[in-house]
Motif scaffolding. Structure first.
Motif, mmCIF file in Angstrom:
data_model
loop_
_atom_site.group_PDB
_atom_site.id
_atom_site.type_symbol
_atom_site.label_atom_id
_atom_site.label_comp_id
_atom_site.label_asym_id
_atom_site.label_seq_id
_atom_site.Cartn_x
_atom_site.Cartn_y
_atom_site.Cartn_z
ATOM 1 N N ARG A 63 12.037 2.043 -1.637
ATOM 2 C CA ARG A 63 11.736 1.582 -0.275
ATOM 3 C C ARG A 63 12.672 0.435 0.126
ATOM 4 O O ARG A 63 13.190 0.411 1.241
ATOM 5 N N LYS A 64 12.916 -0.483 -0.808
ATOM 6 C CA LYS A 64 13.797 -1.613 -0.496
ATOM 7 C C LYS A 64 15.251 -1.168 -0.344
ATOM 8 O O LYS A 64 15.990 -1.696 0.494
ATOM 9 N N ASP A 65 15.647 -0.166 -1.166
ATOM 10 C CA ASP A 65 17.009 0.366 -1.047
ATOM 11 C C ASP A 65 17.226 1.036 0.305
ATOM 12 O O ASP A 65 18.323 1.005 0.867
ATOM 13 N N LEU A 66 16.138 1.663 0.801
ATOM 14 C CA LEU A 66 16.233 2.383 2.077
ATOM 15 C C LEU A 66 16.077 1.476 3.289
ATOM 16 O O LEU A 66 16.372 1.884 4.412
ATOM 17 N N GLY A 111 17.536 -1.079 4.701
ATOM 18 C CA GLY A 111 18.666 -1.313 5.608
ATOM 19 C C GLY A 111 19.008 -0.100 6.433
ATOM 20 O O GLY A 111 19.137 -0.177 7.655
ATOM 21 N N ILE A 112 19.135 1.060 5.760
ATOM 22 C CA ILE A 112 19.531 2.280 6.475
ATOM 23 C C ILE A 112 18.412 2.760 7.393
ATOM 24 O O ILE A 112 18.654 3.317 8.471
ATOM 25 N N LYS A 113 17.126 2.532 7.004
ATOM 26 C CA LYS A 113 16.010 2.906 7.883
ATOM 27 C C LYS A 113 16.050 2.105 9.181
ATOM 28 O O LYS A 113 15.821 2.635 10.262
ATOM 29 N N LYS A 114 16.347 0.823 9.020
ATOM 30 C CA LYS A 114 16.420 -0.048 10.198
ATOM 31 C C LYS A 114 17.502 0.440 11.157
ATOM 32 O O LYS A 114 17.300 0.538 12.368
ATOM 33 N N LEU A 115 18.662 0.763 10.600
ATOM 34 C CA LEU A 115 19.776 1.253 11.410
ATOM 35 C C LEU A 115 19.436 2.600 12.049
ATOM 36 O O LEU A 115 19.691 2.823 13.234
ATOM 37 N N ALA A 116 18.823 3.485 11.259
ATOM 38 C CA ALA A 116 18.467 4.819 11.757
ATOM 39 C C ALA A 116 17.436 4.734 12.871
ATOM 40 O O ALA A 116 17.508 5.458 13.868
ATOM 41 N N LYS A 117 16.447 3.844 12.705
ATOM 42 C CA LYS A 117 15.421 3.675 13.755
ATOM 43 C C LYS A 117 16.033 3.147 15.042
ATOM 44 O O LYS A 117 15.657 3.554 16.139
ATOM 45 N N LYS A 118 16.996 2.238 14.878
ATOM 46 C CA LYS A 118 17.674 1.684 16.052
ATOM 47 C C LYS A 118 18.427 2.788 16.783
ATOM 48 O O LYS A 118 18.362 2.913 18.008
ATOM 49 N N ARG A 119 19.138 3.631 15.981
ATOM 50 C CA ARG A 119 19.889 4.749 16.572
ATOM 51 C C ARG A 119 18.939 5.722 17.260
ATOM 52 O O ARG A 119 19.184 6.180 18.366
ATOM 53 N N ALA A 120 17.834 6.049 16.577
ATOM 54 C CA ALA A 120 16.868 6.999 17.140
ATOM 55 C C ALA A 120 16.259 6.477 18.427
ATOM 56 O O ALA A 120 16.034 7.226 19.380
ATOM 57 N N ALA A 130 0.829 -1.220 0.000
ATOM 58 C CA ALA A 130 0.000 0.000 0.000
ATOM 59 C C ALA A 130 0.855 1.259 0.000
ATOM 60 O O ALA A 130 0.518 2.266 -0.648
ATOM 61 N N VAL A 131 1.980 1.239 0.704
ATOM 62 C CA VAL A 131 2.880 2.402 0.766
ATOM 63 C C VAL A 131 3.394 2.747 -0.620
ATOM 64 O O VAL A 131 3.465 3.924 -1.007
ATOM 65 N N ASP A 132 3.735 1.732 -1.432
ATOM 66 C CA ASP A 132 4.262 1.970 -2.777
ATOM 67 C C ASP A 132 3.169 2.469 -3.722
ATOM 68 O O ASP A 132 3.424 3.292 -4.595
ATOM 69 N N ILE A 133 1.950 1.988 -3.538
ATOM 70 C CA ILE A 133 0.831 2.414 -4.398
ATOM 71 C C ILE A 133 0.488 3.879 -4.155
ATOM 72 O O ILE A 133 0.234 4.646 -5.083
ATOM 73 N N ARG A 134 0.527 4.293 -2.883
ATOM 74 C CA ARG A 134 0.110 5.660 -2.547
ATOM 75 C C ARG A 134 1.262 6.654 -2.511
ATOM 76 O O ARG A 134 1.039 7.864 -2.424
ATOM 77 N N SER A 135 2.500 6.185 -2.555
ATOM 78 C CA SER A 135 3.648 7.087 -2.472
ATOM 79 C C SER A 135 3.599 8.140 -3.581
ATOM 80 O O SER A 135 3.403 7.815 -4.753
ATOM 81 N N SER A 136 3.734 9.404 -3.209
ATOM 82 C CA SER A 136 3.759 10.548 -4.146
ATOM 83 C C SER A 136 2.402 10.850 -4.781
ATOM 84 O O SER A 136 2.321 11.596 -5.745
ATOM 85 N N ILE A 137 1.320 10.282 -4.234
ATOM 86 C CA ILE A 137 -0.007 10.561 -4.792
ATOM 87 C C ILE A 137 -0.441 11.984 -4.436
ATOM 88 O O ILE A 137 -0.120 12.509 -3.367
ATOM 89 N N VAL A 138 -1.125 12.628 -5.375
ATOM 90 C CA VAL A 138 -1.811 13.892 -5.107
ATOM 91 C C VAL A 138 -3.250 13.660 -5.534
ATOM 92 O O VAL A 138 -3.500 13.333 -6.702
ATOM 93 N N ALA A 139 -4.178 13.759 -4.612
ATOM 94 C CA ALA A 139 -5.567 13.412 -4.933
ATOM 95 C C ALA A 139 -6.544 14.350 -4.235
ATOM 96 O O ALA A 139 -6.262 14.886 -3.159
ATOM 97 N N ALA A 140 -7.685 14.530 -4.875
ATOM 98 C CA ALA A 140 -8.780 15.296 -4.275
ATOM 99 C C ALA A 140 -10.025 14.421 -4.320
ATOM 100 O O ALA A 140 -10.268 13.735 -5.317
#
Length: 617
Positions: free
Chosen positions: A364-367, A369-378, A287-297
């Motif tokens: 999303r898949k490229d990110l 690994g780094i998201k996981k690490l960043a969340k752990k740090r945060a 769902a995140v990939d389907i709605r990513s960057s959507i602009v809708a009214a």
């Protein structure tokens, strides 16, 4: 021991309609404010009057509405049927009086509570209503809800319709100022939702023939990746596209009311859109990939809508009408039929949409690994995060006072210390920067996770997956008013526009205005935000005044600082203005130092404060 107070019938007091509205204005119009936020009370007053004009248009009466604002006085004139002359006083001064209780006349109206114009009347220092119909006219004038003049019915050659003039009461709305950009946004929304309607505001014409298609086209800050998909039925209209921006951006409406906080219809659209796309492509995309960057009214019309607040910014109804389908079924059936048909008939749009989904999936898949690490740090840092001094109430969890929740983003220990000492710990939090943040223009979202400061700021706001869980209603940039402070503001605005543009577009980002001067004598102290205010203060003190020039936030003592972040806090909203797209502006001001920019700076010799105004106004 406390003295016992006798409790008898004499203690019971019944307030009349105007006293109750003036004593508890928040019950009727939401928050008060000074006009610096798009949902402040003065705009709600204007909207309440306009809603009546719109209802006349919807019923086929009058195609033009005239609005003017000058010196804090608002005039609104429609060319509808005109209020019945014998009820001119009653409709603006008696609670539960109005024509909208007859559901045949106003089937899908917004203003169904019979309170709207009464609240405007009670909260205005001057209020006048004039009705013209059947070649006759009648007017009445009020002050703070008290009847001043009840005119006679007289012959008239004026065109039929109703004219309302009001001046919001400064006792209620202290130091208020109407912001043109907020009014223009409101009026554009009215014409997008009412094709064929013309609104004239201070001489400027607002008109739309393509409805929500025009809304998206005018409001997108980036080029669409494919032509706007525009679908409609009798009680629902949607417009959809994708851009290269981050996040999800929605404009949602119920019966012509802009539901800025979404609600059941917006959630139903988000779910139904994902379901329809999965079924069309026969792929179980995230769902995140389907709605990513959507602009809708999305705009729906429903019977007897239930809103979660008097100001009607969030729809609570789960049903389209008393005997109709649920909102989820209604929106899903519509998209399944019309969006699916559209994509089958327009394979080039379907291909572009699928490319965007696959690109979002790769990113999303490229990110991951780094998201996981960043969340752990945060998570580790959050246990002893010195950057954030949190508050108790949060926008995404609490009902009471959630509108007041504020995160001050400050630079430097002294400024952070002053705000931290005097803030309201219930609703005000502080996030401290160390020096100037990185210029994020042109960088990918990877930097949000790689840069510790950006990652912690994102975590503090809780906006990684969109605004639904935003923890603070107001995000306030509290930096010095010197060149360095202006630069920090620009860098932070660039960060938000790059990665979280919906935070800015939904009116959550502001700049804290702090005084430039303190003017005082032994008896009085004035804090002045401009040369004009300083001169006025000097004249008021008459004698010899002591004048102090504040150079930075750090030199304002905590005792003084509490005056600037309390009830009288002045905020300058960051608003994306007309003209160039956000990307073009960011590239010009924050991109590589091109010969064109050097030439522009030499020719204009503007300080950064002016550049800031160009960027956000």
């Amino acid at each position: 021991m406390a003295e016992e107070v006798e409790y008898t019938e004499d203690n019971i007091r019944s307030l009349d309609w105007k006293e109750h509205i003036r004593m508890r204005p928040g019950m009727y119009i939401g928050k008060l404010g000074d006009g610096s936020a798009y949902d402040d009370g003065i705009y709600v007053l204007l909207k309440e009057v306009l809603d009546n004009c719109i209802d006349e248009f919807v019923m086929g009466n009058g195609r033009t509405i005239e609005v003017s604002i000058k010196d804090k006085t608002v005039k609104v004139r429609d060319y509808g049927r005109g209020v019945p002359l014998g009820k001119v006083v009653d409709v603006v001064s008696k609670i539960n009086t109005g024509g909208k209780y007859d559901s045949k006349a106003f089937k899908k109206s917004v203003g169904l509570n019979g309170v709207g114009t009464k609240a405007v009347n009670a909260l205005s220092s001057y209020f006048r209503i004039e009705s013209n119909r059947d070649d006759k006219t009648k007017a009445a004038e009020f002050s703070k809800g008290e009847l001043l003049m009840d005119g006679k019915i007289e012959p008239s050659t004026r065109r039929k319709g109703t004219k309302v003039i009001f001046t919001p009461d400064e006792e209620i709305f202290a130091g208020y100022k109407f912001r043109t950009q907020y009014i223009e946004r409101m009026l554009w929304n009215y014409v997008y939702l009412n094709r064929g309607l013309t609104i004239l505001f201070n001489g400027e014409k607002f008109h739309s023939e393509r409805g929500l298609y025009d809304l998206l086209e005018k409001n997108m800050s980036d080029e669409p990746l494919y032509p706007i998909i525009h679908l409609m039925e009798e009680d629902i209209e949607v417009a959809i596209t994708h851009t290269s921006s981050y996040g999800e951006e929605y404009y949602s409406f119920v019966n012509g009311q802009h539901t800025t906080q979404g609600g059941t219809h917006q959630q139903a659209f988000r779910e139904a859109y994902v379901k329809t796309i999965r079924e069309f492509f026969q792929k179980d995309y995230d769902a995140v990939d389907i709605r990513s960057s959507i602009v809708a009214a999305v705009a729906v019309k429903v019977m007897e809508p239930v809103f979660e607040s008097q100001t009607k910014t969030k729809l609570g109804s789960n049903d389209v009408g008393p005997d109709g389908p649920t909102m989820r079924t209604f929106v899903n059936d519509f998209l399944k039929k019309y969006l699916d048909n559209f994509l089958h008939r327009n394979p080039e749009v379907a291909e572009a949409l699928q490319r965007k989904i696959l690109q979002s999936e790769r990113e999303r898949k490229d990110l991951a690994g780094i998201k996981k690490l960043a969340k752990k740090r945060a998570k580790e840092v959050s246990l002893h995060n010195k950057k954030l001094r949190d508050c108790r109430v949060h926008f995404n969890k609490d009902k009471d006072r959630s509108e007041e929740t504020t995160l001050f983003i400050t630079e430097g220990d002294s400024a952070s210390g002053s705000i931290t000492k005097v803030r309201d710990v219930n609703v005000q939090a502080v996030f401290s920067l160390k020096g100037k943040p990185l210029n994020s223009y042109g960088l990918t979202k990877k930097i949000v996770y790689e840069n510790e400061e950006f990652n912690l700021l994102q975590a503090a706001l809780n906006i990684e997956d969109g605004l639904e869980n935003l923890r603070y209603n107001k995000v306030v940039l509290a930096t010095d008013a010197d060149v360095d402070g202006m630069h920090i503001r620009l860098l932070l605005i660039t960060f938000f526009l790059q990665f979280f543009p919906d935070l800015v577009k939904n009116g959550h980002l502001s700049v804290l205005a702090t005084p430039l001067f303190r003017v005082r004598d032994k008896n009085k102290t004035f804090y002045c935000y401009s040369e004009e205010e300083k001169q006025s203060a000097i004249e008021q003190l008459k004698g010899k005044a002591e004048i102090t020039r504040f150079k930075g936030l750090g030199e304002i003592s905590p005792d003084e600082f509490k005056n600037f972040i309390g009830e009288d806090m002045r905020l300058e909203p960051v608003v994306i203005g007309k003209g160039k797209s956000v990307n073009e502006l960011l590239e010009f001001y924050m991109g590589k130092n091109t010969p064109q920019r050097q030439e522009f700076i030499i020719e204009n010799l503007k300080v950064e404060q002016d550049l800031l105004k160009d960027l956000v106004n």
